[in-house]
Design a protein around this motif. Structure first.
Motif, PDB file in Angstrom:
ATOM      1  N   UNK A 100       0.833  -1.197   0.000  1.00 37.75           N
ATOM      2  CA  UNK A 100       0.000   0.000   0.000  1.00 37.75           C
ATOM      3  C   UNK A 100       0.870   1.251   0.000  1.00 37.75           C
ATOM      4  N   UNK A 101       1.970   1.185   0.709  1.00 37.99           N
ATOM      5  CA  UNK A 101       2.887   2.316   0.729  1.00 37.99           C
ATOM      6  C   UNK A 101       3.421   2.591  -0.675  1.00 37.99           C
ATOM      7  N   UNK A 102       3.765   1.538  -1.395  1.00 37.08           N
ATOM      8  CA  UNK A 102       4.296   1.717  -2.753  1.00 37.08           C
ATOM      9  C   UNK A 102       3.236   2.269  -3.693  1.00 37.08           C
ATOM     10  N   UNK A 149      14.211   0.423  10.397  1.00 38.42           N
ATOM     11  CA  UNK A 149      14.493   1.406   9.349  1.00 38.42           C
ATOM     12  C   UNK A 149      15.456   0.828   8.319  1.00 38.42           C
ATOM     13  N   UNK A 150      16.493   0.185   8.803  1.00 41.66           N
ATOM     14  CA  UNK A 150      17.477  -0.418   7.895  1.00 41.66           C
ATOM     15  C   UNK A 150      16.832  -1.498   7.032  1.00 41.66           C
ATOM     16  N   UNK A 151      15.951  -2.292   7.635  1.00 43.54           N
ATOM     17  CA  UNK A 151      15.265  -3.345   6.890  1.00 43.54           C
ATOM     18  C   UNK A 151      14.405  -2.763   5.770  1.00 43.54           C
ATOM     19  N   UNK A 152      13.721  -1.668   6.084  1.00 45.48           N
ATOM     20  CA  UNK A 152      12.901  -1.017   5.060  1.00 45.48           C
ATOM     21  C   UNK A 152      13.763  -0.504   3.917  1.00 45.48           C
ATOM     22  N   UNK A 153      14.859   0.114   4.269  1.00 43.96           N
ATOM     23  CA  UNK A 153      15.731   0.705   3.252  1.00 43.96           C
ATOM     24  C   UNK A 153      16.344  -0.344   2.331  1.00 43.96           C
ATOM     25  N   UNK A 154      16.387  -1.582   2.798  1.00 45.31           N
ATOM     26  CA  UNK A 154      16.939  -2.669   1.975  1.00 45.31           C
ATOM     27  C   UNK A 154      15.854  -3.440   1.224  1.00 45.31           C
ATOM     28  N   UNK A 155      14.590  -3.063   1.438  1.00 46.45           N
ATOM     29  CA  UNK A 155      13.479  -3.754   0.787  1.00 46.45           C
ATOM     30  C   UNK A 155      13.364  -3.306  -0.678  1.00 46.45           C
ATOM     31  N   UNK A 168      10.069   3.237  -4.865  1.00 49.87           N
ATOM     32  CA  UNK A 168       9.256   4.440  -4.645  1.00 49.87           C
ATOM     33  C   UNK A 168       9.997   5.684  -5.148  1.00 49.87           C
ATOM     34  N   UNK A 169       9.260   6.622  -5.724  1.00 50.57           N
ATOM     35  CA  UNK A 169       9.867   7.823  -6.316  1.00 50.57           C
ATOM     36  C   UNK A 169      10.767   8.580  -5.347  1.00 50.57           C
ATOM     37  N   UNK A 170      10.281   8.787  -4.106  1.00 48.55           N
ATOM     38  CA  UNK A 170      11.058   9.553  -3.136  1.00 48.55           C
ATOM     39  C   UNK A 170      12.407   8.898  -2.861  1.00 48.55           C
ATOM     40  N   UNK A 215      10.865  -3.293  -2.720  1.00 54.18           N
ATOM     41  CA  UNK A 215       9.664  -2.502  -2.992  1.00 54.18           C
ATOM     42  C   UNK A 215       9.896  -1.061  -2.550  1.00 54.18           C
ATOM     43  N   UNK A 216      10.523  -0.903  -1.388  1.00 58.32           N
ATOM     44  CA  UNK A 216      10.846   0.434  -0.876  1.00 58.32           C
ATOM     45  C   UNK A 216      11.701   1.198  -1.882  1.00 58.32           C
TER      46      UNK A 216
END
Length: 332
Positions: A256-258, A281-287, A293-295, A289-290
């Motif tokens: 949903x975030x994507x 946070x680190x896990x998200x940054x390595x995902x 995202x444009x940002x 799908x994350x």
């Protein structure tokens, strides 16, 4: 026996509060005369003054408090903690996080006693501090507010961002710092207006999103909560549909975030809120799908532009976030 003793102590203090306050009453105060008894008439002037009260109106409800409210306990309201930073108010009792006062509150908690965590106030400690008033939270269940009211008049300080002005004005009135409160409010509004004019139409078609990571989850908020009023009301940006549809703090999936796919992303991440998942946070940054995202692809992700424990909907949070946001949103 301990419970009985505490109950008697609270009851005794409740009776005593009707005679506390002290000091000369301001001209705007409403005085409730002490009962016309011989005992009251024989009391010294300073004792008689302690029976003086005033009425304060907050969010369309009236509260009777002592004429002097010097001993303030903050229990549950992180909003009041932040407002105390703005007005330089030193509470006798304040909220701790993880057993200690957060560093951001160092300027006001040097002589404060911890009264427990945000939603777990210690009634015995609060009672021992003999407060004139208690700054509670609108998130407290009625039974907690009732117990606090037995100790001292308690304000259910709103956690809704749109009540930020009323919250600051309340603390200003309680502490005699109305002028300082008004100055802070006007300064923010002037700055927000200038920033909005500066940004102009440059972000008209851009999606700007603020999220908070809690227990490893991505949380979004309604458009009138968190830092969202700064972005979507004060700066005139367009809230994503998912934000408009949110009714409260809402955990969203990575998928949903994507789909929101923000062009600018502000992240609040505190280790205290992610103790079970410190690498969130680190896990998200390595995902993968994350990363789509444009940002993220365009380097428009900003982590903790203000203290990660900042509530968002207070004069302090709004002022600090506005300063940081204009710098990031103006960057090419």
């Amino acid at each position: 026996m301990k419970k009985i003793y505490l109950g008697l102590s609270i009851a005794a203090l409740t009776l005593a509060l009707t005679a506390c306050g002290g000091g000369k009453e301001a001209t705007t105060n409403t005085t409730t005369p002490a009962p016309a008894t011989t005992a009251t008439a024989e009391k010294p002037a300073d004792e008689a003054n302690k029976a003086e009260t005033r009425t304060i109106k907050y969010l369309d409800k009236e509260y009777i408090v002592p004429s002097k409210t010097e001993r303030i306990v903050i229990a549950g309201s992180m909003e009041s903690m932040e407002d105390s930073l703005v007005l330089n108010v030193n509470p006798v009792g304040a909220i701790s996080v993880g057993g200690k006062f957060p560093e951001m509150f160092t300027p006001i908690t040097g002589e404060s006693t911890s009264i427990g965590e945000k939603m777990q106030p210690n009634l015995e400690t609060i009672l021992s501090l003999k407060p004139d008033v208690i700054m509670g939270s609108s998130k407290f269940p009625p039974e907690v507010v009732e117990k606090l009211n037995k100790i001292a008049p308690t304000f259910p300080v709103s956690h809704i961002s749109t009540n930020w002005e009323a919250n600051l004005q309340l603390l200003g009135e309680l502490t005699g710092k109305q002028a300082e409160a008004e100055k802070a409010l006007q300064a923010y509004k002037a700055e927000a207006g200038a920033v909005k004019a500066k940004l102009g139409e440059s972000l008209k078609d851009k999606k700007v999103l603020a999220i908070r990571l809690r227990q490893g989850n991505i949380n979004i908020y309604p458009d009138k909560v968190f830092f969202n009023p700064v972005l979507y009301a004060d700066l005139g940006l367009t809230a994503p549909e998912e934000v408009k549809a949110a009714k409260a703090q809402e955990i969203i999936s990575m998928e949903k975030f994507s789909q929101i796919n923000p062009d600018y992303l502000f992240i609040q991440f505190s280790p205290d809120e992610n103790k079970d998942n410190p690498n969130a946070l680190e896990d998200l940054q390595n995902n993968p799908i994350w990363k789509s995202v444009n940002a993220v692809k365009n380097g428009k992700v900003y982590v903790n532009v203000v203290d990660p424990l900042a509530q968002g909907g207070t004069a302090w949070s709004k002022t600090q976030f506005l300063k940081a946001a204009v710098e990031k949103l103006s960057a090419k």
